[in-house]
Design an enzyme around this catalytic site. Sequence first.
Site, PDB file in Angstrom:
ATOM      1  N   ARG A 246     -36.459  22.982  36.620  1.00 15.37           N
ATOM      2  CA  ARG A 246     -36.042  22.417  35.342  1.00 15.37           C
ATOM      3  C   ARG A 246     -37.230  22.434  34.406  1.00 15.37           C
ATOM      4  O   ARG A 246     -38.351  22.120  34.793  1.00 15.37           O
ATOM      5  CB  ARG A 246     -35.532  20.979  35.507  1.00 15.37           C
ATOM      6  CG  ARG A 246     -34.242  20.843  36.310  1.00 15.37           C
ATOM      7  CD  ARG A 246     -33.045  21.385  35.527  1.00 15.37           C
ATOM      8  NE  ARG A 246     -31.779  21.138  36.208  1.00 15.37           N
ATOM      9  CZ  ARG A 246     -31.181  21.996  37.027  1.00 15.37           C
ATOM     10  NH1 ARG A 246     -31.753  23.177  37.262  1.00 15.37           N
ATOM     11  NH2 ARG A 246     -30.032  21.703  37.594  1.00 15.37           N
ATOM     12  N   GLU A 274     -34.225  24.228  26.101  1.00 16.63           N
ATOM     13  CA  GLU A 274     -33.643  25.508  26.489  1.00 16.63           C
ATOM     14  C   GLU A 274     -32.419  25.777  25.625  1.00 16.63           C
ATOM     15  O   GLU A 274     -31.493  24.956  25.629  1.00 16.63           O
ATOM     16  CB  GLU A 274     -33.247  25.454  27.966  1.00 16.63           C
ATOM     17  CG  GLU A 274     -32.981  26.800  28.587  1.00 16.63           C
ATOM     18  CD  GLU A 274     -32.848  26.703  30.095  1.00 16.63           C
ATOM     19  OE1 GLU A 274     -33.859  26.887  30.804  1.00 16.63           O
ATOM     20  OE2 GLU A 274     -31.726  26.423  30.541  1.00 16.63           O
ATOM     21  N   HIS A 293     -33.304  31.947  32.008  1.00 11.53           N
ATOM     22  CA  HIS A 293     -32.523  31.202  33.005  1.00 11.53           C
ATOM     23  C   HIS A 293     -31.608  32.155  33.791  1.00 11.53           C
ATOM     24  O   HIS A 293     -30.407  31.932  33.916  1.00 11.53           O
ATOM     25  CB  HIS A 293     -31.697  30.106  32.330  1.00 11.53           C
ATOM     26  CG  HIS A 293     -31.412  28.949  33.240  1.00 11.53           C
ATOM     27  ND1 HIS A 293     -31.498  27.644  32.850  1.00 11.53           N
ATOM     28  CD2 HIS A 293     -31.025  28.904  34.552  1.00 11.53           C
ATOM     29  CE1 HIS A 293     -31.189  26.839  33.851  1.00 11.53           C
ATOM     30  NE2 HIS A 293     -30.899  27.590  34.900  1.00 11.53           N
TER      31      HIS A 293
END
Length: 335
Positions: A246, A274, A293
Site C-alpha cells: 500500500r 493513487e 498498480h
Amino acid sequence: MPERPVAMFAMTAENVPQIFPPEVLARLRGLVEIDPSRVAEDFTDPGVRDALAGTEILITGWGCPALDTATLDAAPKLRAVLHAAGSVKSFTSPDVWGRGLVVSSAAGANALPVAEYTLAMILLAGKDLFTYRDRLRTDRAFPYGRIVPGIGNFGRRVGIVGASRIGRRLIELLRPFDLRVSLADPYVDEAGAAALGVPLLPLDDLLGGSDIVTLHAPQTPETRHMIGRRELALMRAGSVLINTSRGALVDHDALIDALRADRISAILDVTDPEPLPADSPLYDLPGAFITPHLAGSQGNEVARLGLTVVDEVERLLSGRELAFRIEADELERAA
C-alpha cells in the site's frame, strides 16, 4: 436432485466475464442459480433489492457496494459472501459477521502474481537493470565484455517486511535463488520465522543490512508511513526499496528527498495518493521506477480468482470448511 441455491454477483459488471470466463462460469452455474446479466453495482437499485430477497450467496469483487445494515436486512436468506478479489475491508461491516455470515476471500490467489512481480523486480534490481537500461538509452554505448562491478544476485541480501500471504509466497519463490533473505514482522516469533526458513530481524536491523527491501505489510494506522525519513536513512547507500503493498506505508516526501540525494532507488507499484498527481517528481526521478498498480491479478490472471470462488462454493455446498475463510478479528491486521 436438490435445488441449487440462488447466488448473485456484486461487483463492477464489466469485470464479471473476465473473472468468470465461460468455462469458469459454467462450473459455477452447475452449482448455483445465478444470472450473469444481473450484477449488483448498487444495492439500492429496485431490481437488485428484489433479487436480494432470495439470494443465499453473494459473489463479490472489485467495485462491490457496501454491505450495510439496510442491504443485509434486504437479504434475509444470505449465508455466505465469497469475494473474488483480495481485501474485504472496503465493503464489509461488523454486521456481516454479527449475523453469522460466512466470508471468504481470494486474497491467497491474488497473492501469487504480486509475489511473482516482486520476485522479478528483485532479480532485475540485483542486476541494476533499470540504471543500465537508462544509461544505454542516453549514451548509446556500453563497455561490452567487461565485468560490471557491484551488481548481481549471488548472495544479495533481501529484506521482507511483513509475513503476509504475499510475503510468505515470496519467501517460497525466493528459495531456489542464491539470495540471503530475512524477515521483519512484529507478529512473527523466532519459531514462526524458522518455520518459514528465514531469520527474523528487528525492522531497523533489516533496513540497515539489506540490499533490497520489499514491503508486504498491511495498511493500518500503525503502519502508515512506517518507512519514513528515519527509516530511509537507515537503508544502505545504493539499496532498493520495493513497495507492492500500500502506498501509505511510505512517506513519499521523505522518499523523494532520498531519491534526489541519489542514496537509494525505489520500485513502486503502489503510491499515495493513487494515481499520483501529474506533477509528482516520482515520474521523472531517475532512481524511481513506477508501475500503475499492475502487480496484482491482471488479464488472464483474474480467472484464477474466479476459480478460487468456485472451489469455495463447492466446499460450502458440500458442508466442508472453506479454504480461505475470513474471520472478523483478522481484519485489523489484513491489507
